[in-house]
Scaffold this motif. Structure first.
Motif, PDB file in Angstrom:
ATOM      1  N   VAL A 119       0.872  -1.175   0.000  1.00 50.34           N
ATOM      2  CA  VAL A 119       0.000   0.000   0.000  1.00 50.34           C
ATOM      3  C   VAL A 119       0.907   1.222   0.000  1.00 50.34           C
ATOM      4  O   VAL A 119       1.745   1.373   0.899  1.00 50.34           O
ATOM      5  CB  VAL A 119      -0.930   0.023   1.225  1.00 50.34           C
ATOM      6  CG1 VAL A 119      -1.706   1.341   1.265  1.00 50.34           C
ATOM      7  CG2 VAL A 119      -1.895  -1.145   1.187  1.00 50.34           C
ATOM      8  N   LEU A 120       0.755   2.050  -0.999  1.00 50.77           N
ATOM      9  CA  LEU A 120       1.568   3.262  -1.136  1.00 50.77           C
ATOM     10  C   LEU A 120       0.743   4.486  -0.742  1.00 50.77           C
ATOM     11  O   LEU A 120      -0.412   4.622  -1.160  1.00 50.77           O
ATOM     12  CB  LEU A 120       2.050   3.435  -2.572  1.00 50.77           C
ATOM     13  CG  LEU A 120       3.001   2.372  -3.117  1.00 50.77           C
ATOM     14  CD1 LEU A 120       3.191   2.571  -4.616  1.00 50.77           C
ATOM     15  CD2 LEU A 120       4.344   2.453  -2.406  1.00 50.77           C
ATOM     16  N   PHE A 155      -3.271   2.083  -3.299  1.00 51.23           N
ATOM     17  CA  PHE A 155      -2.960   3.440  -2.847  1.00 51.23           C
ATOM     18  C   PHE A 155      -3.929   3.875  -1.755  1.00 51.23           C
ATOM     19  O   PHE A 155      -5.073   3.433  -1.702  1.00 51.23           O
ATOM     20  CB  PHE A 155      -3.040   4.433  -4.015  1.00 51.23           C
ATOM     21  CG  PHE A 155      -1.884   4.357  -4.959  1.00 51.23           C
ATOM     22  CD1 PHE A 155      -0.741   5.099  -4.754  1.00 51.23           C
ATOM     23  CD2 PHE A 155      -1.938   3.525  -6.069  1.00 51.23           C
ATOM     24  CE1 PHE A 155       0.333   5.023  -5.618  1.00 51.23           C
ATOM     25  CE2 PHE A 155      -0.875   3.442  -6.946  1.00 51.23           C
ATOM     26  CZ  PHE A 155       0.272   4.198  -6.725  1.00 51.23           C
ATOM     27  N   GLN A 156      -3.440   4.764  -0.890  1.00 52.25           N
ATOM     28  CA  GLN A 156      -4.279   5.433   0.095  1.00 52.25           C
ATOM     29  C   GLN A 156      -3.827   6.884   0.195  1.00 52.25           C
ATOM     30  O   GLN A 156      -2.627   7.180   0.166  1.00 52.25           O
ATOM     31  CB  GLN A 156      -4.142   4.762   1.466  1.00 52.25           C
ATOM     32  CG  GLN A 156      -4.875   5.445   2.607  1.00 52.25           C
ATOM     33  CD  GLN A 156      -6.388   5.445   2.411  1.00 52.25           C
ATOM     34  OE1 GLN A 156      -6.910   6.251   1.622  1.00 52.25           O
ATOM     35  NE2 GLN A 156      -7.081   4.544   3.106  1.00 52.25           N
ATOM     36  N   THR A 416      -4.513   0.624   6.847  1.00 49.22           N
ATOM     37  CA  THR A 416      -5.182   0.387   5.566  1.00 49.22           C
ATOM     38  C   THR A 416      -4.857  -0.995   5.036  1.00 49.22           C
ATOM     39  O   THR A 416      -5.742  -1.735   4.572  1.00 49.22           O
ATOM     40  CB  THR A 416      -4.746   1.447   4.527  1.00 49.22           C
ATOM     41  OG1 THR A 416      -5.085   2.754   5.015  1.00 49.22           O
ATOM     42  CG2 THR A 416      -5.426   1.218   3.186  1.00 49.22           C
ATOM     43  N   ALA A 417      -3.587  -1.383   5.103  1.00 48.99           N
ATOM     44  CA  ALA A 417      -3.161  -2.691   4.595  1.00 48.99           C
ATOM     45  C   ALA A 417      -3.861  -3.819   5.339  1.00 48.99           C
ATOM     46  O   ALA A 417      -4.325  -4.797   4.729  1.00 48.99           O
ATOM     47  CB  ALA A 417      -1.648  -2.835   4.715  1.00 48.99           C
ATOM     48  N   SER A 418      -3.968  -3.703   6.646  1.00 49.37           N
ATOM     49  CA  SER A 418      -4.595  -4.773   7.433  1.00 49.37           C
ATOM     50  C   SER A 418      -6.080  -4.905   7.092  1.00 49.37           C
ATOM     51  O   SER A 418      -6.618  -6.006   7.104  1.00 49.37           O
ATOM     52  CB  SER A 418      -4.399  -4.500   8.932  1.00 49.37           C
ATOM     53  OG  SER A 418      -5.090  -3.326   9.321  1.00 49.37           O
ATOM     54  N   ARG A 419      -6.720  -3.788   6.769  1.00 49.10           N
ATOM     55  CA  ARG A 419      -8.150  -3.836   6.449  1.00 49.10           C
ATOM     56  C   ARG A 419      -8.419  -4.311   5.016  1.00 49.10           C
ATOM     57  O   ARG A 419      -9.523  -4.751   4.716  1.00 49.10           O
ATOM     58  CB  ARG A 419      -8.774  -2.462   6.673  1.00 49.10           C
ATOM     59  CG  ARG A 419      -8.802  -2.089   8.144  1.00 49.10           C
ATOM     60  CD  ARG A 419      -9.324  -0.704   8.400  1.00 49.10           C
ATOM     61  NE  ARG A 419      -9.280  -0.425   9.837  1.00 49.10           N
ATOM     62  CZ  ARG A 419      -9.608   0.746  10.370  1.00 49.10           C
ATOM     63  NH1 ARG A 419      -9.979   1.743   9.597  1.00 49.10           N
ATOM     64  NH2 ARG A 419      -9.543   0.932  11.670  1.00 49.10           N
ATOM     65  N   MET A 420      -7.425  -4.203   4.175  1.00 48.24           N
ATOM     66  CA  MET A 420      -7.592  -4.696   2.818  1.00 48.24           C
ATOM     67  C   MET A 420      -7.491  -6.215   2.748  1.00 48.24           C
ATOM     68  O   MET A 420      -7.744  -6.822   1.709  1.00 48.24           O
ATOM     69  CB  MET A 420      -6.541  -4.078   1.894  1.00 48.24           C
ATOM     70  CG  MET A 420      -6.806  -2.627   1.566  1.00 48.24           C
ATOM     71  SD  MET A 420      -5.523  -1.959   0.462  1.00 48.24           S
ATOM     72  CE  MET A 420      -6.236  -0.349   0.084  1.00 48.24           C
ATOM     73  N   LYS A 421      -7.067  -6.808   3.861  1.00 46.06           N
ATOM     74  CA  LYS A 421      -6.936  -8.265   3.956  1.00 46.06           C
ATOM     75  C   LYS A 421      -6.028  -8.821   2.854  1.00 46.06           C
ATOM     76  O   LYS A 421      -6.253  -9.878   2.293  1.00 46.06           O
ATOM     77  CB  LYS A 421      -8.314  -8.938   3.903  1.00 46.06           C
ATOM     78  CG  LYS A 421      -9.211  -8.560   5.070  1.00 46.06           C
ATOM     79  CD  LYS A 421     -10.479  -9.367   5.060  1.00 46.06           C
ATOM     80  CE  LYS A 421     -11.401  -8.978   6.196  1.00 46.06           C
ATOM     81  NZ  LYS A 421     -10.801  -9.189   7.518  1.00 46.06           N
ATOM     82  N   LEU A 422      -4.981  -8.047   2.559  1.00 49.46           N
ATOM     83  CA  LEU A 422      -4.007  -8.515   1.568  1.00 49.46           C
ATOM     84  C   LEU A 422      -2.850  -9.222   2.257  1.00 49.46           C
ATOM     85  O   LEU A 422      -2.015  -9.828   1.591  1.00 49.46           O
ATOM     86  CB  LEU A 422      -3.466  -7.324   0.769  1.00 49.46           C
ATOM     87  CG  LEU A 422      -4.488  -6.595  -0.101  1.00 49.46           C
ATOM     88  CD1 LEU A 422      -3.841  -5.361  -0.716  1.00 49.46           C
ATOM     89  CD2 LEU A 422      -5.004  -7.500  -1.195  1.00 49.46           C
TER      90      LEU A 422
END
Length: 423
Positions: A119-120, A155-156, A416-422
Motif C-alpha cells: 500500500v503506497l 494506494f491510500q 489500511t493494509a490490514s483492512r484490505m486483507k491482503l
C-alpha cells in the motif's frame, strides 16, 4: 505479508503487516524507522548509499551524484529526463526505483520474508488542478513499484492514513481536520473518527472532504533560500548598465529537485555570463564556485537546517563561508542571521495558500470552521510555528493535536493494509 510505504519528498518510512497483527515499523537506517529520501552515487567506489548516509557521503566531499526530493519528479516532465551516474545517462524514474527497492529490501531483510504486496501513500494532488497529470503521476509510481517486485499495488491518501493512525487512540467521536504537511505537498481531510467507527471496513460515509495543494517544506526552503542565500550569490544585483541579474538560475538553485540540472556545461556557461550583471567580482565568483564545485545541495541543506533551527529556537545563523574563494574576506555577507520574523515574512504568502486550501476542504464538507473539533497535525513541516499559528487563528474553536511528524502516515497505511486483507 504486506508492506506499507510512505514515500515522502523529504523522508520515507515503511511498515509491514502480517495477518491480524498490528503494523510494525521497519528500521530502515540503522535503528531509525524513517530515512531521508536521498540517494548518493559514489563515483569512486561505484556504489549507492541512501538516506543520512547518502547526505553525509556527499557532504564529506566524495565525488558523485546526490539526488533528493525524488517524489517531486512524479507528474513532471523531468521524470523521464536523465542524469549522469557513473558516466552513463540514467532516467530519474530508475533512481526512484532504486530507492524504493532499497525500502523493499530493508523490509524483507528485517522479516526474512519476500513481500509482493504494498500500500503506497499518495498526496491528494501530485499535481494541482490537472487531473490527467495527477493520474500519470500515480500510474508512474505504481509502475515503479511493480518494477521492483511488488505485484499487488494499492494506494491510500496520505491524510486519510494519518487519520486512521490517530483514530487508534481516540476514546470518543470527533470531527477532525487532518493537516498533513510534508516536504512536497500539503494535504487535508475532513473525517469523522471514533472507536466505534474504527471497526468499520468501509469509511466512505465518514470521509467528508479531501483537498490539497502542492506547497510544503521544500517550497519553504525555496523561499528562505531566495531571501537569504541567493542574494549572497548575486540575486538582486545590478551591473554597471543598471540591469538586474536574470533570476532563473537562482530560482533553480533554490529548488531541491532542480539543482542537479545546473551542473552541465551549458548552465555553467550561463552562470559565467552573469558576470555582466553582477558588479561585485567576489559575488560572481561565489556563484561560479557553487556551479563548478557542485555545492548546490550543500547550500540547500544549510538553508533547510536554518529553517528548522528558527522553528525550534526563534533565531539562527546561516553560515555560507564555505563558498569563499581566496581573497574573499567578506564574512559578513556569508554569515546571515535568520529570525522568526524573517521566516514569517518569507513564508507568509505560502502559509496563506496552505490555510486557504484547508478552509476549502471544510467548505467542501459543507461545514464551517467552528464545526471542526480537532486539528490533527502530521508531517515534518508542521514544526513551523508560523504555520501552526495561522491554523489556530483560522480555526479558533478547534483543539490541536500533534501526531508523529514522520510516522503517522506510514502507521495509517499499515492500518489500511490490514483492512484490505491482503496480508
Amino acid at each position: 505479508m504486506i508492506a506499507a510505504i510512505d514515500f515522502g519528498t523529504s523522508n520515507s518510512a515503511i511498515c509491514v503487516v502480517k495477518g491480524d497483527a498490528a503494523p510494525v515499523l521497519i528500521p530502515v537506517e540503522e535503528d531509525r524507522d524513517t530515512i531521508p529520501t536521498a540517494v548518493f552515487y559514489d563515483a569512486d567506489v561505484r556504489k549507492a548509499s541512501f538516506g543520512r548516509t547518502a547526505v553525509e557521503n556527499y557532504q564529506d566531499g566524495n565525488e558523485g551524484r546526490l539526488l533528493r526530493s525524488l517524489k517531486s519528479l512524479l507528474g513532471s516532465a523531468l521524470l523521464d529526463e536523465t542524469t549522469l551516474i557513473y558516466g552513463e545517462a540514467v532516467p530519474y524514474r530508475k533512481v526512484i526505483a532504486h530507492f524504493m527497492l532499497h525500502m523493499k529490501n530493508s523490509a524483507e531483510e528485517f522479516t526474512d520474508r519476500g513481500i509482493t504486496s504494498v500500500v503506497l501513500g499518495r498526496p491528494v494532488h501530485f499535481v494541482d488542478d490537472d487531473a490527467a497529470r495527477d493520474q500519470i503521476a500515480q500510474d508512474a509510481m505504481a509502475d515503479i513499484a511493480r518494477e521492483v517486485g511488488f505485484a499487488d499495488v494499492q494506494f491510500q491518501f496520505e491524510p486519510i492514513a494519518a487519520a486512521l493512525d490517530y483514530e487508534q487512540r481516540l476514546t470518543a467521536e470527533k470531527l477532525v481536520l487532518v493537516i498533513d504537511i510534508g516536504g512536497g505537498t500539503s494535504d487535508f481531510s475532513v473525517i469523522r473518527l471514533g472507536p466505534k467507527r474504527a471497526k468499520k471496513i468501509d469509511r466512505n460515509a465518514d470521509l467528508l472532504a479531501n483537498a490539497g495543494i502542492h506547497i510544503a517544506g521544500t517550497d519553504f526552503d525555496h523561499r528562505v533560500s531566495l531571501a537569504t542565500a541567493m542574494p549572497a550569490l548575486g540575486l538582486g544585483a545590478k551591473g554597471k548598465n543598471g540591469k538586474p541579474v536574470p533570476v532563473s538560475l537562482y530560482y533553480d538553485l533554490a529548488t531541491w529537485h532542480k539543482i542537479n540540472f545546473l551542473y552541465t556545461r551549458e548552465e555553467i556557461a550561463h552562470g559565467d555570463s552573469l558576470q555582466h550583471f553582477i558588479d561585485d567580482r567576489k559575488v560572481h565568483q561565489r556563484l561560479m564556485n557553487v556551479l563548478r564545485n557542485r555545492e548546490g545541495h550543500r547550500i540547500a541543506a544549510h538553508v533547510e537546517a536554518a529553517k528548522i533551527a528558527v522553528a525550534q529556537s526563534g533565531e539562527t545563523t546561516l553560515d555560507l563561508r564555505f563558498l569563499q574563494s581566496a581573497g574573499d574576506t567578506d564574512d559578513a555577507a556569508l554569515l546571515l542571521t535568520l529570525t522568526h520574523a524573517q521566516l514569517c515574512d518569507a513564508l507568509d504568502a505560502q502559509v496563506k495558500k496552505i490555510v486557504a486550501s484547508a478552509e476549502q476542504a471544510v467548505r467542501q464538507a459543507q461545514l464551517t470552521p467552528d464545526a471542526i473539533d480537532t486539528l490533527y497535525f502530521t508531517g515534518g513541516s508542521t514544526g513551523v510555528k508560523a504555520l501552526r499559528d495561522a491554523f489556530a487563528a483560522a480555526f479558533p474553536k478547534s483543539e490541536i493535536e500533534q501526531g508523529d511528524k514522520f510516522a503517522s502516515v506510514v502507521r495509517g497505511l499499515g492500518v489500511t493494509a490490514s483492512r484490505m486483507k491482503l496480508a
